[in-house]
Each structure stands twice: as C-alpha cells, then as structure tokens.
Design an enzyme around this catalytic site. Sequence first.
Site, PDB file in Angstrom:
ATOM      1  CG  HIS A 166       2.139  11.421   1.470  1.00  0.00           C
ATOM      2  ND1 HIS A 166       2.234  12.452   0.594  1.00  0.00           N
ATOM      3  CD2 HIS A 166       3.644  11.597   2.239  1.00  0.00           C
ATOM      4  CE1 HIS A 166       3.245  13.201   0.862  1.00  0.00           C
ATOM      5  NE2 HIS A 166       4.162  12.606   1.642  1.00  0.00           N
TER       6      HIS A 166
ATOM      7  CG  HIS B 110     -11.398   4.609  -5.680  1.00  0.00           C
ATOM      8  ND1 HIS B 110     -11.217   3.981  -6.752  1.00  0.00           N
ATOM      9  CD2 HIS B 110     -12.779   4.817  -5.618  1.00  0.00           C
ATOM     10  CE1 HIS B 110     -12.168   3.744  -7.506  1.00  0.00           C
ATOM     11  NE2 HIS B 110     -13.224   4.405  -6.718  1.00  0.00           N
TER      12      HIS B 110
ATOM     13  CB  CYS C 170       3.730  15.254   3.731  1.00  0.00           C
ATOM     14  SG  CYS C 170       5.286  15.612   3.214  1.00  0.00           S
TER      15      CYS C 170
ATOM     16  CG  HIS D 248       1.161  14.247  17.168  1.00  0.00           C
ATOM     17  ND1 HIS D 248       2.532  14.216  17.312  1.00  0.00           N
ATOM     18  CD2 HIS D 248       0.930  15.511  16.413  1.00  0.00           C
ATOM     19  CE1 HIS D 248       3.207  15.052  16.966  1.00  0.00           C
ATOM     20  NE2 HIS D 248       2.321  15.964  16.591  1.00  0.00           N
TER      21      HIS D 248
ATOM     22  CG  ASN E 289       6.688  14.307  -1.216  1.00  0.00           C
ATOM     23  OD1 ASN E 289       5.674  14.986  -1.063  1.00  0.00           O
ATOM     24  ND2 ASN E 289       7.279  13.848  -0.282  1.00  0.00           N
TER      25      ASN E 289
ATOM     26  CG  HIS F   6       6.227   8.294 -13.461  1.00  0.00           C
ATOM     27  ND1 HIS F   6       5.614   9.101 -14.735  1.00  0.00           N
ATOM     28  CD2 HIS F   6       7.309   7.729 -13.942  1.00  0.00           C
ATOM     29  CE1 HIS F   6       6.562   8.839 -15.625  1.00  0.00           C
ATOM     30  NE2 HIS F   6       7.729   7.933 -15.144  1.00  0.00           N
TER      31      HIS F   6
END
Length: 496
Positions: free
Chosen positions: A391, A387, A224, A303, A424, A420
């Site tokens: 994810h 802001h 993702c 990572h 995802n 919502h």
Amino acid sequence: MPPMLPDFSNSVKLKYVKLGYHYLVDHILTLMLVPVMVGIVVEIVRLGPDELLNIWNSVHFDLIQVLCSSFLVIFIATVYFMSKPRCIYLVDYACYKPPVTCRVPFATFMEHSRLILSNNPKSVEFQMRILERSGLGEETCLPPAIHYIPPKPTMEAARGEAEVVIFSAMDSLFEKTGLKPKDIDILIVNCSLFSPTPSLSAMVINKYKLRSNIKSFNLSGMGCSAGLISIDLARDLLQVHPNSNAVVVSTEIITPNYYQGKERAMLLPNCLFRMGGAAILLSNRNSERWRAKYRLVHVVRTHKGADDKAYRCVFEEEDKEGKVGINLSKDLMAIAGEALKSNITTIGPLVLPASEQLLFLLTLIGRKIFNPKWKPYIPDFKMAFEHFCIHAGGRAVIDELQKNLQLSAEHVEASRMTLHKFGNTSSSSLWYEMNYIESKGRMKKGDRIWQIAFGSGFKCNSAVWKCNRTIKTPTGGPWDDCIDRYPVHIPEVVKL
C-alpha cells in the site's frame, strides 16, 4: 606453524549452498519417491511378462467387492469435489485516471497552503517539509473543489467527485471485459470517509440500472485496507452463490475530507492523499477461467482494534477550533509494524516453502532452549512471491516494509512509482501498483503476487493472487502515456 583452514565464506558460494538447501527440503518427497519408483520398475523388469500375467490371473475379483469399492471411490470423490472451495477468478480491473486539469504541482499546493493558512506560517512550513520528503511527484491530482481558495467541500462537490471517479472506472471495466450491467450479481463499494445517503452502491445501481435482486454492500470507515476487505467479502459471497459475477469498487473521496485547520497531525493527510479509484471484476464461473488474469489464493486479515493505541492511531475528530480532520498518531509506524508481524505470522505457513518454515522453526526452538539473544530468523518471502504490492500510504510505510521483509529496490518499485505518480489513493493504490507491473511486461503465468494494505482500526490485510496467464502490456490504463518514463529517481528531499 599449523596450516590455516581455508576461508569457506570466500571459497564456497553460500548463495548456491542456500539454493541447494531450499531445493532439497522443498522436493524431499519427490527425491524419496524416485528410488522407490526405480525399485518397482526394476522388479517389474526382473519378473517378466509371463510372471506378471500369472500374478494377474491368480487374483480373483468378487462382483460385490468391485461394486462396493466403486461406490466408495465415487462417494469419496463426490464429497471431495462438493466440499472443495470454488475458485475465484479476477477477470480484469480498471483504474481511474484523473484529468490533467486536476493536477497539483508542488508550487500550486504550497501557494494554496500559504493563502489558506496565511495567519499560521509554521503550519505552512510544516506542510512544505512533509511534501519535500513525501515521495510524491508533480503529477498527483486533487478534486476540483479543493482547487478553490478557500476550498469548497460541499455535498454536491463530493457527490460530483464520487460520480466522476466511480463511473469512469466502471465504464472502463465494462469496455475491457465486455460485461453488461445486468450480468452483475454482487456489488461492493468501499469508501472510508464519504458515506452519503443513499449510499455510493445505490448511486452505482441507479446509474447503470442494475437488477433489482442484486446483492449490494457499501463499506465505510474501514481505512486504506478496505479494498482487500471488499475482496474477502466478495470471495465469501461467491462461495455460496454459484455462477455469479461480483464487482468491487474501491475509492476514497477527498472533497469533504480536506482539513483546513492548523493541527499538524491533521495536516499530514492533506500532503499525501490524492484522487483515485478502481473497479474489479471477480467471478466463480468456470467459463471465465481461460480469460481471467488472476486466481485468488488467500486473504488474511488482522485487526488490532482491541488495543487502545492501535484503535486511535488513525482517528477522525475535531480540532480545538471545531474543524474536522484525520489525526495521525506518532505511534502509527510502530503499530503498523506490530500488525504486519501478526499478519505474516498467519500468512507465512500458507505461502512459505517448507525450507523457510523449517529454518524459522529451528531458530525459534534455538531461541527458546539455548539462547534467547539469538537473532530471530526473518523468513524470505521472496521465495514465496515474485511481485509485491505494498500500500502506497507514504514513503515511510514502503521503507519500513522493504527493510523488514528484506526486499530489493525492484520489489518495491511499483509501490514507490505509484506513490510518486498518483499519491496515496487509499484502498485503490494496490491496483495502480498491479497495473504498473503489468505495464512493465513483468507479469508471467504462474507468478504469485502479495498485496499488503494497512487501515484505520488498526488493520493489516493481505491478499495472495496467482497469475492465470502471461499478461500482455495493457493499453488505455493509468500508466499508458507515461510508463516509458518510469522508474524515476526519487530524491530523499525535494527542495521547494
């Protein structure tokens, strides 16, 4: 009886004390420079014009010295401007909006689960409990192949989903920016779980008849957070290719990855992942700076793949019956927390004001020298960003980051509402969140945005953007017909 000391916690508004501290530390150089400048001005006024003229006449300039000095200044300026990184602008972006025919209300999802898993009621009950607490709404979408009973995850159906999502986002981007296909110099497509031959990037090149010398890349298997990896790759390419446009396409194709087995850890993605995609136009052309929405400031990648637990916490494998799915480990949130900690340790010095860095340093020294039990100081990232785009991987992810970064409900509103409304959508979720903030009319010139994404491997990646201009409420985007309904209240548990 001696008089009691006043309660300073009540008599003094500590919030204003903290604000004063931040202002003092962050502007210390300016505050030190002011008396120096005042002293210089006072001295100039005291000397008067005649004395200043005498001083000027007494100075003798040698022609060779002037030429050498001029050459040195020009040389230093040339080296500086040539070594300075090119500015990378985000001209605009477009998000895919699934049709209403692809919507999957809770009742439909559970009915399909009961029919597909008719011999395993415990797995059906597990999915229902997950869905009740997921934070998803009734309007999330799955591709047509998943609507069949049983689902039909064929290669043809997967290609069909990829074409609909990617081409729709690309067409919208062309319309918004006026970009012509032949003007694309770099193309990067990221999709983690669907990697056909020819690649998805080749599919885009074929559809829009892009130039034969285009630099194309196809990223797969990176989870993702691959969207920000694509942004980082585009940034590096734009640094070495002047006067170029780069298009990044981020998506996840659901059709071939819908798990039809019984393993609970592998059923979880079925409840969370939904259709989505985004196309982003980046450019290093100076002519684009005036209309560009954002400027890329930083990309920080972390990572944790060297650790075995982190490597296997999101793992594609076969279950006991030979059915392929994504296994999500119970250690996922703990591993994500460690990855986030490493990431913010790197990004903190780049973005935090001096006052926050000083507080963090003093606390660290205090813990090392005086008392290891001192509570570690968590930097206030609200001082660095207006802001936050976290994810939308799931409710637990957003809750954990809100708690750890001490964010308000408004700071995570875009993430919760995206989860919502769309579920995802993997690497593209950050762009739905950005579009939510714009649609609410909250994005002002100079605002700083922090995008945070997590992905298999295990990775935590961050991107920092600065708003180039005050952005008007966009039209025709994914939130166009529903933004007035948001934010909505999302209960802890939705009883099904």
